[in-house]
Scaffold this motif. Structure first.
Motif, PDB file in Angstrom:
ATOM      1  N   LEU A 104     -38.675   4.854  70.127  1.00 46.66           N
ATOM      2  CA  LEU A 104     -38.024   3.674  70.683  1.00 46.66           C
ATOM      3  C   LEU A 104     -37.048   4.032  71.786  1.00 46.66           C
ATOM      4  N   ARG A 105     -36.851   5.294  72.058  1.00 46.37           N
ATOM      5  CA  ARG A 105     -35.778   5.677  72.959  1.00 46.37           C
ATOM      6  C   ARG A 105     -36.040   5.237  74.394  1.00 46.37           C
ATOM      7  N   TRP A 106     -37.287   4.963  74.741  1.00 50.23           N
ATOM      8  CA  TRP A 106     -37.549   4.495  76.096  1.00 50.23           C
ATOM      9  C   TRP A 106     -37.237   3.024  76.262  1.00 50.23           C
ATOM     10  N   LEU A 107     -37.015   2.298  75.145  1.00 52.93           N
ATOM     11  CA  LEU A 107     -36.682   0.882  75.216  1.00 52.93           C
ATOM     12  C   LEU A 107     -35.238   0.690  75.663  1.00 52.93           C
ATOM     13  N   SER A 108     -34.930  -0.518  76.078  1.00 47.31           N
ATOM     14  CA  SER A 108     -33.542  -0.846  76.384  1.00 47.31           C
ATOM     15  C   SER A 108     -32.735  -0.839  75.093  1.00 47.31           C
ATOM     16  N   PRO A 109     -31.415  -0.602  75.180  1.00 52.14           N
ATOM     17  CA  PRO A 109     -30.600  -0.595  73.952  1.00 52.14           C
ATOM     18  C   PRO A 109     -30.690  -1.888  73.170  1.00 52.14           C
ATOM     19  N   GLU A 110     -30.809  -3.035  73.873  1.00 57.87           N
ATOM     20  CA  GLU A 110     -30.899  -4.304  73.161  1.00 57.87           C
ATOM     21  C   GLU A 110     -32.194  -4.380  72.356  1.00 57.87           C
ATOM     22  N   SER A 111     -33.293  -3.927  72.956  1.00 58.40           N
ATOM     23  CA  SER A 111     -34.563  -3.948  72.230  1.00 58.40           C
ATOM     24  C   SER A 111     -34.529  -2.998  71.041  1.00 58.40           C
ATOM     25  N   GLN A 112     -33.878  -1.857  71.209  1.00 60.26           N
ATOM     26  CA  GLN A 112     -33.744  -0.932  70.082  1.00 60.26           C
ATOM     27  C   GLN A 112     -32.982  -1.589  68.941  1.00 60.26           C
ATOM     28  N   TYR A 141     -41.243   2.279  85.681  1.00 63.27           N
ATOM     29  CA  TYR A 141     -40.730   2.298  87.047  1.00 63.27           C
ATOM     30  C   TYR A 141     -41.240   1.115  87.858  1.00 63.27           C
ATOM     31  N   ARG A 142     -42.496   0.722  87.642  1.00 61.70           N
ATOM     32  CA  ARG A 142     -43.101  -0.296  88.490  1.00 61.70           C
ATOM     33  C   ARG A 142     -42.693  -1.722  88.123  1.00 61.70           C
ATOM     34  N   ILE A 143     -42.475  -2.028  86.853  1.00 57.14           N
ATOM     35  CA  ILE A 143     -42.250  -3.431  86.505  1.00 57.14           C
ATOM     36  C   ILE A 143     -40.927  -3.688  85.795  1.00 57.14           C
ATOM     37  N   ARG A 144     -40.272  -2.669  85.274  1.00 58.08           N
ATOM     38  CA  ARG A 144     -39.032  -2.921  84.547  1.00 58.08           C
ATOM     39  C   ARG A 144     -37.851  -2.518  85.427  1.00 58.08           C
ATOM     40  N   HIS A 145     -37.207  -3.526  85.999  1.00 56.38           N
ATOM     41  CA  HIS A 145     -36.142  -3.263  86.968  1.00 56.38           C
ATOM     42  C   HIS A 145     -34.756  -3.403  86.378  1.00 56.38           C
ATOM     43  N   HIS A 146     -34.628  -3.894  85.147  1.00 56.35           N
ATOM     44  CA  HIS A 146     -33.309  -3.995  84.539  1.00 56.35           C
ATOM     45  C   HIS A 146     -32.877  -2.698  83.879  1.00 56.35           C
ATOM     46  N   LEU A 147     -33.772  -1.714  83.858  1.00 57.99           N
ATOM     47  CA  LEU A 147     -33.452  -0.388  83.343  1.00 57.99           C
ATOM     48  C   LEU A 147     -33.966   0.658  84.311  1.00 57.99           C
ATOM     49  N   THR A 148     -33.378   1.832  84.258  1.00 59.09           N
ATOM     50  CA  THR A 148     -33.861   2.962  85.050  1.00 59.09           C
ATOM     51  C   THR A 148     -34.231   4.099  84.117  1.00 59.09           C
ATOM     52  N   GLN A 170     -24.787  -5.486  81.625  1.00 62.03           N
ATOM     53  CA  GLN A 170     -25.383  -6.819  81.604  1.00 62.03           C
ATOM     54  C   GLN A 170     -25.362  -7.322  80.173  1.00 62.03           C
ATOM     55  N   PHE A 171     -25.001  -8.599  79.980  1.00 57.48           N
ATOM     56  CA  PHE A 171     -24.794  -9.124  78.641  1.00 57.48           C
ATOM     57  C   PHE A 171     -25.743 -10.261  78.295  1.00 57.48           C
ATOM     58  N   THR A 172     -26.583 -10.691  79.221  1.00 61.19           N
ATOM     59  CA  THR A 172     -27.624 -11.674  78.924  1.00 61.19           C
ATOM     60  C   THR A 172     -28.976 -11.064  79.238  1.00 61.19           C
ATOM     61  N   HIS A 173     -30.000 -11.497  78.509  1.00 62.76           N
ATOM     62  CA  HIS A 173     -31.327 -10.897  78.648  1.00 62.76           C
ATOM     63  C   HIS A 173     -32.363 -12.006  78.693  1.00 62.76           C
ATOM     64  N   TRP A 174     -33.391 -11.810  79.490  1.00 66.33           N
ATOM     65  CA  TRP A 174     -34.308 -12.874  79.852  1.00 66.33           C
ATOM     66  C   TRP A 174     -35.725 -12.563  79.396  1.00 66.33           C
ATOM     67  N   GLU A 201     -37.600  -9.867  81.179  1.00 70.19           N
ATOM     68  CA  GLU A 201     -37.163  -8.516  80.808  1.00 70.19           C
ATOM     69  C   GLU A 201     -37.833  -8.077  79.508  1.00 70.19           C
ATOM     70  N   TYR A 202     -37.889  -8.965  78.532  1.00 70.04           N
ATOM     71  CA  TYR A 202     -38.554  -8.601  77.283  1.00 70.04           C
ATOM     72  C   TYR A 202     -40.060  -8.413  77.492  1.00 70.04           C
ATOM     73  N   GLU A 203     -40.665  -9.201  78.362  1.00 72.75           N
ATOM     74  CA  GLU A 203     -42.087  -9.003  78.646  1.00 72.75           C
ATOM     75  C   GLU A 203     -42.331  -7.639  79.288  1.00 72.75           C
ATOM     76  N   SER A 204     -41.433  -7.236  80.182  1.00 73.87           N
ATOM     77  CA  SER A 204     -41.593  -5.901  80.775  1.00 73.87           C
ATOM     78  C   SER A 204     -41.420  -4.810  79.727  1.00 73.87           C
ATOM     79  N   ASP A 205     -40.520  -5.031  78.768  1.00 75.43           N
ATOM     80  CA  ASP A 205     -40.383  -4.069  77.669  1.00 75.43           C
ATOM     81  C   ASP A 205     -41.694  -3.941  76.897  1.00 75.43           C
TER      82      ASP A 205
END
Length: 816
Positions: free
Chosen positions: A347-355, A562-569, A593-597, A600-604
């Motif tokens: 799960l480490r490649w996910l955003s912290p919120e998704s984790q 890199y190609r579709i998830r722009h809210h994380l690097t 960032q404190f709100t999530h859309w 963003e979850y679809e890119s995850d």
């Protein structure tokens, strides 16, 4: 009527941040002024000794006149005058140092500083023990000289005869009382011995830590400074009818600077600092912990009266225990440590919120109606009356806010016997500070106002705080990092605490020294970061076909991210085997960032499903079991999107269906297996499957379009094993990175080499054979590689398993 509005004033752009080195101003220019008692106590002692010897002279010869006794004592005890003169000179020296900065600096830096530098060559343990030996010998020598004069015996003999002479001088009734007290004292001595330890006292000027040493926690530090103002000048609030806050709780993740902040408070205020290890309250015998608490607060009251205040700090305060109920609040987040253990490294490649979402959903409550802020496991509930034993916590609570009785035997008993009211006790300025990373384990009564008035969260530092902390530790070593490098380093370490930053810089220095250098460079810092985050890799080597498969798996994650998830690097990518993973790609937030859309979850989800899509595309429809964790995380997020967050085709929330008993709802991971099966039945499960299938097709189209980039990242991973995020981007974009040069990956030569090697790896994977050609090197010798492949095609394998051995020509790159 017209209104003429002034032209809007555009504020000038903020100036670029300039790093200002921290000036060490912890050594004061002048010596702190001594209190009157500290200045005259030794003089009073020497004067008392002189008159003691005068009294001894008169006792030995009652007819000796008083003047002659004084003259005889002055003649034989001349050394007392020498000591008196030395003490006077010492106090004059201190007095000058308190008013003349240059004089004080000369003695502290040149004279005593030079002595300290010479004695500093000894080990700390040796210097400490030698000092104790010399102090003990000096005390015994002085005592022997005094007793020798008193008993008119040689000093050594007088020292040994002291106990017997003291006992013989007592009346018979006192001797019997002494026997009785000795018998009782044996038990008292045992309990006194057991109650020792766990409390360290630091006096003013012992601690050199200052507020300037606390980096990255400016907001909390300002609040703590406010409390210190009340400790220094309590009248500002008391004269207006208020009371001085007496307790501060610092809570937050480990390593964020809670203990360091308490030390800075003690260093800045000039008050005694008492460090308490709450684990010392845990004892074998009942009642010892209570004695420790009583002894501790007696010491605190004495120090508070002498110095005008005292600071007591309890580290790891959660070990004080709890009397049964858990403390709600603190965000209501109680995570099981096992949730971060085996099986969740993918799960480490996910955003912290998704984790957080996935990990929380994997935790099952002990009862369906447990509140989020309460935990009823056996570890906490089994503590019973507190970790310190029966009554220890209650004794601590009583001492912190209980009634203070009048001081002194005469004040309490004699004045009351004479019909007089005892004088009230003085105001003890005791500031209690506690630190913990488990606030939910503290007793609720401990957190009430009056005991702990202020509760501050010491969280992860902000980006600016991390930059300041990095500069603070980098200024102590030689380095070649620029302002831009430190800014980038603070960005790629979003959850780095002060302890982690210090350790990373130290590890980078060790790496540089290992390579024969004294200066830290950017690659040293990146290597230290990877080592601290991933740990040392296992000493294993993949076979070639498995190494290539793991690299393709992680490369699909990296390219999709890199190609579709722009809210994380991308933070890093690795194929080095760890304890519970074969490889990973982790990402970080470039900004807070404190709100999530929904997008963003679809890119995850697409990044998660990229491993399945990529393995099927690159390995002829086959895929490994390593995608199981990816599918679990994708399904969890898709379920929450469709049924709970309003990000699907329906509006109703399935979170309410469990309460009203409709549709067998409930949160994923929050109920039993039957509820989990019911959750995915019917239209909800169908919609989740449809959404996942559509996102899987998007992942397939994305990877098909960027096939060569996947092969390029896979080749870089097979070559370097671990890549920093900027190097992954450099390979994808075909430009120079910090360590890896990505420009050769955009050439036709590499495209040919990569496709040939991949075809050989797929053939070996299908037939469980070995890859016959080496990993391509980016040296431009494409024809040599193709000739090697042709030889393998002509000769074939012994078992006839490779595609080249069957006589079937290699397909063109587009079909592969």
């Amino acid at each position: 009527m017209s209104l003429d509005w002034p032209d809007p004033v555009v504020p000038p752009p903020p100036p670029a941040p300039i790093h200002v080195p921290v000036v060490d101003d912890r050594e004061p220019a002048k010596r702190k002024k001594m209190q009157l008692w500290d200045r005259v106590k030794f003089l009073i002692l020497l004067v008392g000794l002189f008159w003691f010897f005068v009294w001894a002279e008169i006792s030995d010869n009652p007819i000796l006149p008083f003047g002659d006794a004084v003259r005889e004592t002055a003649k034989h005890k001349w050394y007392l005058f020498v000591l008196f003169g030395v003490e006077v000179i010492r106090q004059i020296h201190y007095l000058i140092s308190e008013h003349w900065a240059r004089y004080n600096r000369f003695w502290t830096e040149k004279v005593f500083g030079g002595i300290a530098r010479r004695t500093g060559r000894l080990k700390d343990y040796t210097r400490y023990r030698l000092a104790r030996v010399f102090k003990t010998i000096a005390f015994l020598v002085i005592l022997a000289l005094v007793l020798g004069q008193f008993f008119d015996l040689p000093p050594a003999q007088a020292l040994f005869e002291l106990p017997s002479r003291f006992f013989d001088a007592l009346p018979f009734i006192l001797q019997m009382s002494f026997y009785l007290l000795f018998a009782v004292g044996q038990f008292a001595a045992i309990f006194w011995f057991l109650s020792r330890g766990g409390v360290d006292t630091y006096f003013p000027d012992d601690i050199k830590t200052r507020y300037s040493d606390v980096w990255g926690q400016d907001a909390v530090l300002e609040r703590v400074k406010e409390n210190m103002m009340y400790l220094e000048e309590p009248e500002k609030i008391e004269e207006k009818g208020g009371y001085v806050p007496g307790g501060i709780l610092l809570w937050g993740p480990p390593g964020t600077g809670k203990t360091l902040m308490a030390e800075a408070v003690a260093g800045e205020t000039g008050k005694p600092y008492v460090f308490v290890d709450p684990g010392a309250f845990t004892n074998m015998f009942m009642g010892v912990g209570i004695l420790k608490v009583k002894s501790l607060f007696r010491k605190l009251r004495k120090l508070a009266l002498r110095y005008g205040g005292v600071i007591v700090f309890y580290d790891e305060a959660d070990s004080l225990g709890n009397r049964g109920s858990m403390t709600p609040g603190f965000g209501g987040q109680v995570m099981s440590p096992s949730a971060w253990g085996d099986g969740y490294d993918d799960l480490r490649w996910l955003s912290p919120e998704s984790q957080q979402i996935i990990l929380r959903s994997s935790l099952s409550s002990s009862t369906p109606h447990d509140t989020p802020g309460r935990r009823r496991d056996g570890i906490i509930a089994g503590m019973g009356m507190g970790g310190g034993g029966m009554g220890t916590l209650q004794a601590l609570l009583t001492e912190m806010s209980g009634l203070k009785k009048p001081r002194g035997f005469i004040n309490r008993h004699v004045r009351r016997a004479l019909g007089m009211r005892p004088k009230p006790p003085p105001k003890y300025r005791i500031l209690t500070m506690m630190a913990t990373n488990m606030p939910q384990a503290l007793d609720e009564a401990l957190l009430r106002p009056g005991r702990l008035d202020r509760i501050y969260k010491v969280g992860y530092p902000s980006k600016e705080g991390r930059k300041r902390t990095y500069w603070g530790y980098l200024d102590k070593v030689q380095h070649a990092l620029t302002e831009a490098d430190v800014d980038k380093l603070a960005t790629i370490t979003p959850y780095a605490t002060g302890a982690i930053i210090k350790d990373t810089v130290n590890e980078a220095l060790i790496t540089a020294i290992r390579n024969g250098r004294d200066t830290i460079t950017w690659p040293d810092v990146i290597k230290a970061k990877h080592l601290k985050e991933l740990g040392p890799p296992e000493d294993v080597e993949y076979i070639r076909r498995e190494r290539h498969a793991v690299a393709i798996h992680e490369a699909c994650h990296a390219v999709a991210a890199y190609r579709i998830r722009h809210h994380l690097t991308i933070d890093l990518a690795t194929i080095e085997k760890g304890g519970t993973y074969l490889g990973m790609v982790s990402s970080i937030k470039p900004e807070d960032q404190f709100t999530h859309w929904r997008t963003e979850y679809e890119s995850d989800i697409i990044v998660s499903l990229a491993s399945l899509a990529g393995e099927r595309m690159f390995f002829e429809g086959d895929n490994s079991s390593g995608v199981s964790g990816d599918l679990e995380s994708a399904t969890t997020i898709a379920t929450l999107m469709e049924g709970y967050w309003g990000m699907g085709s329906t509006v109703a929330s399935h979170a309410i269906t469990q309460k009203v008993g409709v549709g067998g709802g409930g949160r994923p991971g929050g109920g039993d297996e039957k509820e989990e099966r019911e959750l995915l039945k019917g239209s909800l499960g169908e919609r989740i499957e449809e959404n996942l299938a559509e996102l899987l097709r998007q992942a397939e189209r994305l990877l098909t379009e960027h096939r060569l980039e996947v092969l390029a990242v896979a080749h870089a991973l097979e070559t370097h094993k671990t890549l920093a995020g900027e190097d992954v981007v450099a390979v994808i974009e075909g430009r120079q990175g910090s360590i890896v040069d990505g420009r050769p990956y955009k050439t036709e030569a590499f495209a040919e080499q990569a496709e040939v090697y991949h075809a050989m790896a797929v053939s070996a994977h299908r037939d469980h054979a070995s890859v016959e050609i080496p990993l391509p090197k980016l040296n431009g010798h494409v024809h040599e590689l193709i000739e090697v492949a042709g030889v393998a095609h002509e000769n074939g394998h012994e078992n006839g398993s490779s595609r080249a051995s069957t006589g079937e020509p290699l397909p063109p790159p587009a079909e592969r």
